[in-house]
Design a protein around this motif. Structure first.
Motif, mmCIF file in Angstrom:
data_model
loop_
_atom_site.group_PDB
_atom_site.id
_atom_site.type_symbol
_atom_site.label_atom_id
_atom_site.label_comp_id
_atom_site.label_asym_id
_atom_site.label_seq_id
_atom_site.Cartn_x
_atom_site.Cartn_y
_atom_site.Cartn_z
ATOM 1 N N TYR A 25 0.827 -1.209 0.000
ATOM 2 C CA TYR A 25 0.000 0.000 0.000
ATOM 3 C C TYR A 25 0.863 1.262 0.000
ATOM 4 C CZ TYR A 25 -4.880 -1.500 0.713
ATOM 5 O OH TYR A 25 -6.136 -1.990 0.548
ATOM 6 N N SER A 26 0.392 2.256 -0.725
ATOM 7 C CA SER A 26 0.978 3.594 -0.657
ATOM 8 C C SER A 26 0.377 4.324 0.546
ATOM 9 C CB SER A 26 0.660 4.368 -1.931
ATOM 10 O OG SER A 26 -0.744 4.613 -2.026
ATOM 11 N N SER A 27 0.931 5.492 0.847
ATOM 12 C CA SER A 27 0.375 6.298 1.936
ATOM 13 C C SER A 27 -1.079 6.670 1.650
ATOM 14 C CB SER A 27 1.212 7.559 2.127
ATOM 15 O OG SER A 27 0.638 8.407 3.096
ATOM 16 N N GLU A 28 -1.386 7.018 0.402
ATOM 17 C CA GLU A 28 -2.762 7.368 0.036
ATOM 18 C C GLU A 28 -3.696 6.187 0.224
ATOM 19 O OE1 GLU A 28 -5.315 9.098 -3.796
ATOM 20 O OE2 GLU A 28 -3.138 8.873 -3.909
ATOM 21 N N GLN A 29 -3.255 4.997 -0.176
ATOM 22 C CA GLN A 29 -4.077 3.801 0.020
ATOM 23 C C GLN A 29 -4.279 3.516 1.500
ATOM 24 O OE1 GLN A 29 -1.523 1.339 -2.551
ATOM 25 N NE2 GLN A 29 -3.378 0.702 -3.646
ATOM 26 N N GLY A 30 -3.254 3.765 2.302
ATOM 27 C CA GLY A 30 -3.375 3.570 3.738
ATOM 28 C C GLY A 30 -4.427 4.482 4.348
ATOM 29 N N GLY A 71 -1.114 -0.980 10.619
ATOM 30 C CA GLY A 71 -1.729 -0.327 9.478
ATOM 31 C C GLY A 71 -1.680 1.181 9.651
ATOM 32 N N PRO A 72 -2.769 1.900 9.361
ATOM 33 C CA PRO A 72 -2.776 3.351 9.527
ATOM 34 C C PRO A 72 -2.962 3.804 10.974
ATOM 35 C CG PRO A 72 -4.847 2.625 8.596
ATOM 36 C CD PRO A 72 -3.969 1.404 8.654
ATOM 37 N N GLY A 73 -2.985 2.868 11.925
ATOM 38 C CA GLY A 73 -2.910 3.221 13.327
ATOM 39 C C GLY A 73 -4.175 3.409 14.139
ATOM 40 N N PRO A 74 -5.350 2.909 13.707
ATOM 41 C CA PRO A 74 -6.566 3.202 14.481
ATOM 42 C C PRO A 74 -6.582 2.601 15.879
ATOM 43 C CG PRO A 74 -7.005 1.533 12.803
ATOM 44 C CD PRO A 74 -5.631 2.077 12.521
ATOM 45 N N VAL A 75 -5.998 1.431 16.058
ATOM 46 C CA VAL A 75 -6.061 0.768 17.368
ATOM 47 C C VAL A 75 -5.149 1.455 18.377
ATOM 48 C CG1 VAL A 75 -5.554 -1.375 18.615
ATOM 49 C CG2 VAL A 75 -6.805 -1.445 16.454
ATOM 50 N N PRO A 77 5.827 0.472 4.524
ATOM 51 C CA PRO A 77 6.190 1.887 4.628
ATOM 52 C C PRO A 77 5.019 2.822 4.328
ATOM 53 C CG PRO A 77 7.898 0.665 3.462
ATOM 54 C CD PRO A 77 6.728 -0.272 3.611
ATOM 55 N N GLY A 78 4.166 2.423 3.371
ATOM 56 C CA GLY A 78 3.010 3.259 3.048
ATOM 57 C C GLY A 78 2.031 3.358 4.196
ATOM 58 N N MET A 79 1.780 2.235 4.862
ATOM 59 C CA MET A 79 0.892 2.254 6.020
ATOM 60 C C MET A 79 1.468 3.114 7.146
ATOM 61 S SD MET A 79 -2.037 0.614 5.798
ATOM 62 C CE MET A 79 -2.941 -0.883 5.346
ATOM 63 N N ILE A 80 2.777 2.967 7.400
ATOM 64 C CA ILE A 80 3.400 3.751 8.463
ATOM 65 C C ILE A 80 3.390 5.234 8.128
ATOM 66 C CG2 ILE A 80 5.625 4.235 9.577
ATOM 67 C CD1 ILE A 80 4.103 1.874 10.792
ATOM 68 N N GLU A 81 3.591 5.564 6.857
ATOM 69 C CA GLU A 81 3.524 6.976 6.460
ATOM 70 C C GLU A 81 2.127 7.536 6.694
ATOM 71 O OE1 GLU A 81 4.181 9.870 2.554
ATOM 72 O OE2 GLU A 81 4.879 7.786 2.496
ATOM 73 N N SER A 82 1.092 6.770 6.332
ATOM 74 C CA SER A 82 -0.280 7.242 6.545
ATOM 75 C C SER A 82 -0.582 7.353 8.035
ATOM 76 C CB SER A 82 -1.280 6.311 5.855
ATOM 77 O OG SER A 82 -1.290 5.026 6.438
ATOM 78 N N ALA A 83 -0.095 6.396 8.842
ATOM 79 C CA ALA A 83 -0.309 6.454 10.294
ATOM 80 C C ALA A 83 0.356 7.685 10.884
ATOM 81 C CB ALA A 83 0.236 5.186 10.947
ATOM 82 N N THR A 84 1.560 8.002 10.413
ATOM 83 C CA THR A 84 2.278 9.170 10.919
ATOM 84 C C THR A 84 1.555 10.456 10.560
ATOM 85 O OG1 THR A 84 4.380 7.970 10.709
ATOM 86 C CG2 THR A 84 4.499 10.363 10.901
ATOM 87 N N ILE A 85 1.015 10.525 9.348
ATOM 88 C CA ILE A 85 0.257 11.707 8.933
ATOM 89 C C ILE A 85 -0.994 11.872 9.792
ATOM 90 C CG2 ILE A 85 -1.144 12.662 7.051
ATOM 91 C CD1 ILE A 85 0.901 11.394 5.106
#
Length: 313
Positions: free
Chosen positions: A18-23, A61-65, A83-91
């Motif tokens: 996944y990319s950050s956008e997909q995350g 993933g994008p960090g909801p939990v 990396p994409g998921m972690i980037e989206s979670a960080t954003i």
């Protein structure tokens, strides 16, 4: 307690790519886990003597939990191999109870790079353990979780119609056929472990080299049942969700078997013959046949799931 017999491990590839956008799309499309799951985890952790120093969510993933529970802890970390998921979670961000930003780290679950030994009080794993190599994960957890710490692992399987829906029997038949026939060829081993409510997930004492740091006597396995039903020992009542057709389509778009189906049918993906779009039309027709108003079609859905709770001795 049944002992899993299939020890095969399949590495997850869809979400890892996944990319950050997909995350971020994944984060907005997926429905939240029931609050009762979080409450049960925190209650188990508290009543068994757990501390609230550091929480780590593995396969975040994008960090909801971790975002949901971080405020109860001084420090919070989310770990994911994508990396994409972690980037989206960080954003998307988030703060711990000490107002420190959640630390999001790219790492495999089996190695937990950068996580210090005996540093974690609560580990959560939500809808991800079925992608881990548990023969490597449990020994690594034994290193990073403090004595007295908790590991909470949960997953919900494909949503199914509740019996209160119009034309409920036909709906159940339709979605069961979708899962068992259309999607079956595109199910990875991890998907099938998740669908089993983790009855086939390897536990610390069922792997070839058992991990004695986790206490089998205090282990709890709680099956999710819809609210309104009589709750038996070993069950957890979760709310029934009401989803629009758009909600269902957004959720389906983030399912890994759907991604694999589209990869196998590139000429159909995104067209009116796309499996998701075709299935939506069938669901709408069945609801309408049951008397539902065509301008306000919704489904009442349940999520067959399970929560596993472990203690580090």
């Amino acid at each position: 307690m049944a002992v899993p017999t299939d020890t095969g491990h399949t590495e997850e590839k869809v979400f890892r790519a996944y990319s950050s956008e997909q995350g971020r799309h994944y984060a907005s499309a997926r429905t939240a886990y029931p609050q009762v799951v979080y409450d049960t985890v925190v209650d188990f952790h508290t009543t068994t003597g757990g501390h609230f120093g550091t929480i780590m969510d593995v396969g975040c993933g994008p960090g909801p939990v971790v975002r949901k529970l971080a405020t109860k802890f001084e420090h919070a970390t989310g770990v994911d191999p994508s990396p994409g998921m972690i980037e989206s979670a960080t954003i998307l961000g988030g703060l711990s109870g000490s107002s420190k930003p959640i630390d999001f780290v790219v790492s495999r679950a089996e190695t937990l790079e950068g996580i210090a030994d005996s540093s974690i009080d609560l580990v959560t794993v939500a809808a991800a353990a079925h992608w881990f190599d548990m023969t490597e994960f449990w020994p690594r957890l034994a290193q990073v979780v403090r004595p007295g710490g908790t590991v909470a692992v949960w997953s919900s399987s494909a949503k199914m119609p509740h019996s209160s829906n119009p034309n409920a029997t036909a709906l159940t038949k339709l979605l069961t056929n979708l899962t068992d026939n259309d999607l079956e060829p595109h199910m990875a081993r991890g998907n099938k472990i998740g669908r089993s409510r983790y009855s086939e997930l390897l536990l610390p004492w069922t792997i070839d080299h058992p991990v004695p740091e986790f206490d089998a006597a205090s282990f709890q396995r709680l099956i999710w049942v819809p609210e309104g039903e009589a709750v038996q020992e070993g069950e957890l009542a979760v709310p029934i969700e009401t989803l629009t057709m758009d909600d269902l389509e957004r959720i389906a778009d983030t399912m890994s078997p759907i991604t694999r189906w589209r990869e196998a049918h590139p000429d159909l993906a995104g067209t009116e013959r796309d499996l998701v779009k075709a299935s939506r039309r069938k669901i709408e027709a069945v609801l309408s046949e049951g008397g539902a108003q065509s301008d306000n079609l919704v489904l009442r859905m349940t999520s067959p799931g399970v929560l596993l709770l472990f203690k580090r001795v």
